[in-house]
Design a protein around this motif. Structure first.
Motif, PDB file in Angstrom:
ATOM      1  N   PHE A   1      -3.783   8.325  -0.768  1.00 32.49           N
ATOM      2  CA  PHE A   1      -4.043   8.509  -2.190  1.00 32.49           C
ATOM      3  C   PHE A   1      -5.533   8.709  -2.377  1.00 32.49           C
ATOM      4  CE2 PHE A   1      -2.909   7.650  -6.672  1.00 32.49           C
ATOM      5  CZ  PHE A   1      -1.642   8.184  -6.694  1.00 32.49           C
ATOM      6  N   SER A   2      -5.941   9.097  -3.590  1.00 34.30           N
ATOM      7  CA  SER A   2      -7.358   9.332  -3.849  1.00 34.30           C
ATOM      8  C   SER A   2      -7.680   9.034  -5.313  1.00 34.30           C
ATOM      9  CB  SER A   2      -7.716  10.790  -3.546  1.00 34.30           C
ATOM     10  OG  SER A   2      -7.070  11.650  -4.486  1.00 34.30           O
ATOM     11  N   LYS A   3      -8.966   8.947  -5.594  1.00 36.97           N
ATOM     12  CA  LYS A   3      -9.424   8.725  -6.973  1.00 36.97           C
ATOM     13  C   LYS A   3      -8.977   9.875  -7.878  1.00 36.97           C
ATOM     14  CE  LYS A   3     -11.956   4.934  -6.379  1.00 36.97           C
ATOM     15  NZ  LYS A   3     -11.757   3.665  -7.052  1.00 36.97           N
ATOM     16  N   SER A   4      -8.997  11.093  -7.368  1.00 38.89           N
ATOM     17  CA  SER A   4      -8.580  12.237  -8.191  1.00 38.89           C
ATOM     18  C   SER A   4      -7.088  12.172  -8.511  1.00 38.89           C
ATOM     19  CB  SER A   4      -8.940  13.564  -7.525  1.00 38.89           C
ATOM     20  OG  SER A   4      -8.240  13.726  -6.322  1.00 38.89           O
ATOM     21  N   GLU A   5      -6.291  11.617  -7.593  1.00 39.09           N
ATOM     22  CA  GLU A   5      -4.860  11.458  -7.866  1.00 39.09           C
ATOM     23  C   GLU A   5      -4.620  10.388  -8.944  1.00 39.09           C
ATOM     24  OE1 GLU A   5      -2.099  12.322  -4.168  1.00 39.09           O
ATOM     25  OE2 GLU A   5      -3.883  11.177  -3.560  1.00 39.09           O
ATOM     26  N   ILE A   6      -5.479   9.390  -8.979  1.00 43.40           N
ATOM     27  CA  ILE A   6      -5.392   8.384 -10.040  1.00 43.40           C
ATOM     28  C   ILE A   6      -5.646   9.051 -11.383  1.00 43.40           C
ATOM     29  CG2 ILE A   6      -6.448   6.307 -11.031  1.00 43.40           C
ATOM     30  CD1 ILE A   6      -7.049   5.431  -8.102  1.00 43.40           C
TER      31      ILE A   6
ATOM     32  N   CYS B   1       0.819  -1.216   0.000  1.00 45.98           N
ATOM     33  CA  CYS B   1       0.000   0.000   0.000  1.00 45.98           C
ATOM     34  C   CYS B   1       0.856   1.270   0.000  1.00 45.98           C
ATOM     35  CB  CYS B   1      -0.972   0.005   1.175  1.00 45.98           C
ATOM     36  SG  CYS B   1      -2.194  -1.323   1.091  1.00 45.98           S
ATOM     37  N   LYS B   2       2.012   1.213  -0.613  1.00 46.21           N
ATOM     38  CA  LYS B   2       2.905   2.367  -0.745  1.00 46.21           C
ATOM     39  C   LYS B   2       2.689   2.981  -2.131  1.00 46.21           C
ATOM     40  CE  LYS B   2       6.359   0.545   2.423  1.00 46.21           C
ATOM     41  NZ  LYS B   2       7.746   0.081   2.578  1.00 46.21           N
ATOM     42  N   ILE B   3       1.516   3.565  -2.298  1.00 45.56           N
ATOM     43  CA  ILE B   3       1.084   4.021  -3.611  1.00 45.56           C
ATOM     44  C   ILE B   3       1.866   5.245  -4.079  1.00 45.56           C
ATOM     45  CG2 ILE B   3      -0.921   4.769  -4.954  1.00 45.56           C
ATOM     46  CD1 ILE B   3      -0.831   1.773  -3.919  1.00 45.56           C
ATOM     47  N   ASN B   4       2.102   6.190  -3.197  1.00 43.56           N
ATOM     48  CA  ASN B   4       2.883   7.376  -3.597  1.00 43.56           C
ATOM     49  C   ASN B   4       4.298   6.980  -4.013  1.00 43.56           C
ATOM     50  OD1 ASN B   4       1.131   9.726  -3.292  1.00 43.56           O
ATOM     51  ND2 ASN B   4       1.039   9.106  -1.147  1.00 43.56           N
TER      52      ASN B   4
ATOM     53  N   SER C   1      -7.224   1.627  -9.124  1.00 39.53           N
ATOM     54  CA  SER C   1      -8.551   2.204  -9.382  1.00 39.53           C
ATOM     55  C   SER C   1      -9.653   1.263  -8.889  1.00 39.53           C
ATOM     56  CB  SER C   1      -8.738   2.519 -10.862  1.00 39.53           C
ATOM     57  OG  SER C   1      -8.833   1.333 -11.619  1.00 39.53           O
ATOM     58  N   LYS C   2      -9.315   0.013  -8.653  1.00 42.78           N
ATOM     59  CA  LYS C   2     -10.275  -0.964  -8.123  1.00 42.78           C
ATOM     60  C   LYS C   2     -10.449  -0.819  -6.610  1.00 42.78           C
ATOM     61  CE  LYS C   2      -8.882  -4.358 -11.567  1.00 42.78           C
ATOM     62  NZ  LYS C   2      -8.147  -5.631 -11.765  1.00 42.78           N
ATOM     63  N   TRP C   3      -9.527  -0.124  -5.974  1.00 45.03           N
ATOM     64  CA  TRP C   3      -9.583   0.033  -4.525  1.00 45.03           C
ATOM     65  C   TRP C   3     -10.725   0.967  -4.138  1.00 45.03           C
ATOM     66  CZ3 TRP C   3      -3.957   0.869  -2.348  1.00 45.03           C
ATOM     67  CH2 TRP C   3      -3.162  -0.226  -2.689  1.00 45.03           C
ATOM     68  N   ASP C   4     -11.292   0.730  -2.974  1.00 41.45           N
ATOM     69  CA  ASP C   4     -12.321   1.648  -2.484  1.00 41.45           C
ATOM     70  C   ASP C   4     -11.652   2.883  -1.870  1.00 41.45           C
ATOM     71  OD1 ASP C   4     -11.534   0.972   0.175  1.00 41.45           O
ATOM     72  OD2 ASP C   4     -13.092  -0.553   0.332  1.00 41.45           O
ATOM     73  N   ASN C   5     -12.469   3.899  -1.655  1.00 38.79           N
ATOM     74  CA  ASN C   5     -11.945   5.173  -1.137  1.00 38.79           C
ATOM     75  C   ASN C   5     -11.230   5.002   0.200  1.00 38.79           C
ATOM     76  OD1 ASN C   5     -12.608   6.868  -3.250  1.00 38.79           O
ATOM     77  ND2 ASN C   5     -14.691   7.179  -2.488  1.00 38.79           N
ATOM     78  N   GLU C   6     -11.755   4.142   1.053  1.00 38.51           N
ATOM     79  CA  GLU C   6     -11.148   3.949   2.373  1.00 38.51           C
ATOM     80  C   GLU C   6      -9.712   3.413   2.252  1.00 38.51           C
ATOM     81  OE1 GLU C   6     -11.897   1.166   6.256  1.00 38.51           O
ATOM     82  OE2 GLU C   6     -13.662   2.045   5.283  1.00 38.51           O
ATOM     83  N   LYS C   7      -9.517   2.424   1.399  1.00 35.97           N
ATOM     84  CA  LYS C   7      -8.179   1.856   1.222  1.00 35.97           C
ATOM     85  C   LYS C   7      -7.238   2.887   0.601  1.00 35.97           C
ATOM     86  CE  LYS C   7      -5.725  -2.194  -0.479  1.00 35.97           C
ATOM     87  NZ  LYS C   7      -5.846  -3.523  -1.075  1.00 35.97           N
ATOM     88  N   LEU C   8      -7.745   3.672  -0.338  1.00 33.46           N
ATOM     89  CA  LEU C   8      -6.929   4.725  -0.953  1.00 33.46           C
ATOM     90  C   LEU C   8      -6.523   5.769   0.088  1.00 33.46           C
ATOM     91  CD1 LEU C   8      -8.759   5.194  -4.355  1.00 33.46           C
ATOM     92  CD2 LEU C   8      -6.415   4.382  -4.037  1.00 33.46           C
ATOM     93  N   ILE C   9      -7.473   6.180   0.909  1.00 34.22           N
ATOM     94  CA  ILE C   9      -7.193   7.183   1.946  1.00 34.22           C
ATOM     95  C   ILE C   9      -6.157   6.646   2.930  1.00 34.22           C
ATOM     96  CG2 ILE C   9      -8.189   8.382   3.950  1.00 34.22           C
ATOM     97  CD1 ILE C   9     -10.768   8.695   2.210  1.00 34.22           C
TER      98      ILE C   9
END
Length: 82
Positions: free
Chosen positions: A65-70, A20-23, A53-61
């Protein structure tokens, strides 16, 4: 030589996604693409964004990260390629 570097990038990105080290993954992708814009690196980038992009908002947060960052990342990728 590039194939091995591209393959290592792909493995690194998959590891970052699992952790989960997306950045960190996104930064590594763009750094690699700016240095070496190969078909495989671009494919890895698209797979990265497709996967998260398949991740839900909670996992992204939780991953800072966020949907807008994708969406922004995909737009930035398009600018580099075009």
């Amino acid at each position: 030589m590039n194939f091995k570097a591209d393959e290592l990038l792909n493995l690194k990105i998959r590891k970052y996604i699992k952790e989960c080290k997306i950045n960190k993954a996104e930064n590594a992708l763009f750094q690699a693409i700016k240095v070496r814009q190969t078909k495989e690196n671009l494919k890895t980038a698209l797979l990265f964004y497709e996967e998260i992009s398949k991740w839900d908002n909670e996992k992204l947060i939780q991953s800072n990260f966020s949907k807008s960052e994708i969406e922004q990342g995909l737009n930035d990728l398009k600018k580099i390629v075009c």
